[in-house]
Design an enzyme around this catalytic site. Structure first.
Site, PDB file in Angstrom:
ATOM      1  N   SER A  98      -1.734  -5.729   6.554  1.00 41.86           N
ATOM      2  CA  SER A  98      -2.403  -6.577   5.556  1.00 41.86           C
ATOM      3  C   SER A  98      -2.114  -8.050   5.834  1.00 41.86           C
ATOM      4  O   SER A  98      -1.104  -8.376   6.453  1.00 41.86           O
ATOM      5  CB  SER A  98      -1.898  -6.246   4.149  1.00 41.86           C
ATOM      6  OG  SER A  98      -2.036  -4.874   3.870  1.00 41.86           O
TER       7      SER A  98
HETATM    8  N1  SAH Z   1       1.678  -1.658   4.402  1.00 44.12           N
HETATM    9  C1  SAH Z   1       1.067  -1.710   5.709  1.00 44.12           C
HETATM   10  C2  SAH Z   1      -0.437  -1.791   5.591  1.00 44.12           C
HETATM   11  C3  SAH Z   1      -1.053  -0.782   6.460  1.00 44.12           C
HETATM   12  S1  SAH Z   1      -2.785  -0.491   6.229  1.00 44.12           S
HETATM   13  C4  SAH Z   1       1.636  -2.843   6.551  1.00 44.12           C
HETATM   14  O1  SAH Z   1       2.417  -3.638   6.036  1.00 44.12           O
HETATM   15  O2  SAH Z   1       1.362  -2.900   7.749  1.00 44.12           O
HETATM   16  C5  SAH Z   1      -2.779   0.972   5.266  1.00 44.12           C
HETATM   17  C6  SAH Z   1      -2.118   2.189   5.869  1.00 44.12           C
HETATM   18  O3  SAH Z   1      -2.285   3.241   4.930  1.00 44.12           O
HETATM   19  C7  SAH Z   1      -2.718   2.686   7.188  1.00 44.12           C
HETATM   20  O4  SAH Z   1      -1.736   2.749   8.178  1.00 44.12           O
HETATM   21  C8  SAH Z   1      -3.255   4.080   6.831  1.00 44.12           C
HETATM   22  O5  SAH Z   1      -3.131   5.032   7.890  1.00 44.12           O
HETATM   23  C9  SAH Z   1      -2.378   4.448   5.646  1.00 44.12           C
HETATM   24  N2  SAH Z   1      -2.898   5.492   4.765  1.00 44.12           N
HETATM   25  C10 SAH Z   1      -4.172   5.671   4.327  1.00 44.12           C
HETATM   26  N3  SAH Z   1      -4.245   6.768   3.530  1.00 44.12           N
HETATM   27  C11 SAH Z   1      -2.980   7.281   3.447  1.00 44.12           C
HETATM   28  C12 SAH Z   1      -2.415   8.406   2.790  1.00 44.12           C
HETATM   29  N4  SAH Z   1      -3.141   9.262   2.054  1.00 44.12           N
HETATM   30  N5  SAH Z   1      -1.090   8.632   2.949  1.00 44.12           N
HETATM   31  C13 SAH Z   1      -0.324   7.804   3.700  1.00 44.12           C
HETATM   32  N6  SAH Z   1      -0.809   6.730   4.359  1.00 44.12           N
HETATM   33  C14 SAH Z   1      -2.115   6.475   4.235  1.00 44.12           C
END
Ligand code: SAH
Length: 215
Positions: free
Chosen positions: A64
């Site tokens: 993000s």
């Molecule tokens: N907090 C992260 C943001 C990553 S983007 C950072 O600081 O980099 C969102 C992430 O959520 C992605 O990696 C995606 O694979 C994950 N995601 C989406 N649905 C999910 C679920 N049901 N359970 C766990 N992770 C999930």
């Protein structure tokens, strides 16, 4: 890649930018100033890591943008010792921000390679208060609940009922809600067992929260 004075300078500038965008939580800003975000993303991005932008982290996912990380973190009002559940470990950067606020972090990622990579970098920084899980965040972690705070870092098409159950009384959940190109940031406070307060805040953009796991 190392952390250098140049990177530190770029972080100071980023923090100034976040202030102008309305982030005024000093604790959160000081953590953003401290953590080398460039080490959580592909090295080719180098200095760009301190632009207020999301970046690809593989598997079609993104870290993000710093504003969003700061905004969601500030909404959680983290206290030292809070038990925090994060859905969507991604790069591990948001987990590190929460860890620096002295909370106990349980973070779930559905893509195994991303989960492993994040685990490695978080270990590198010696965050013994971050626990990484490869799994489906819709299920949460019932064995560890209740959580004082729950942060969802992917766009949720529905408010996951199971996660509401795992929120402590007086606990706060921050969740980007919606299945369109943009979503609404929602903050939910559990006032009592069956009483939840819901605040709809600003518009935001996240990758979707999806069911199941991917190896
Ligand atoms: N907090 C992260 C943001 C990553 S983007 C950072 O600081 O980099 C969102 C992430 O959520 C992605 O990696 C995606 O694979 C994950 N995601 C989406 N649905 C999910 C679920 N049901 N359970 C766990 N992770 C999930």
């Amino acid at each position: 890649m190392q952390d250098t004075f140049r990177h530190q300078g770029l972080r100071k500038r980023l923090v100034q930018e976040l202030r102008t965008l309305g982030i005024n939580d000093e604790k959160v800003l000081s953590v953003i100033e401290k953590i080398p975000r460039h080490l959580f993303i592909e090295t080719t991005y180098g200095d760009d890591a301190y632009e207020n932008k999301p970046f690809s982290i593989g598997r079609g996912q993104t870290i993000s943008n710093p504003y969003t990380v700061a905004y969601q973190t500030a909404l959680l009002n983290i206290k030292a010792g809070d038990k925090v559940l994060e859905i969507g470990t991604g790069s591990g950067y948001q987990s590190a921000v929460l860890a620096e606020l002295n909370a106990e972090i349980y973070t779930i990622e559905r893509h195994q390679p991303l989960s492993k990579k994040a685990e490695k970098i978080l270990k590198h920084f010696h965050y013994s208060n971050v626990h990484t899980y490869y799994g489906d965040g819709f299920k949460g972690l019932p064995a560890i609940a209740p959580f004082d705070k729950i942060i969802i870092t992917a766009a949720a098409p529905e408010i996951p009922k199971e996660l509401l159950k795992q929120l402590a009384i007086n606990g706060i959940m921050v969740i980007p809600f919606g299945d369109g190109d943009t979503q609404e940031m929602i903050r939910i406070t559990r006032l009592a067992s069956n009483e939840f307060e819901k605040e709809t805040l600003s518009t935001c953009t996240f990758v979707p929260m999806l069911k199941g796991i991917v190896d």
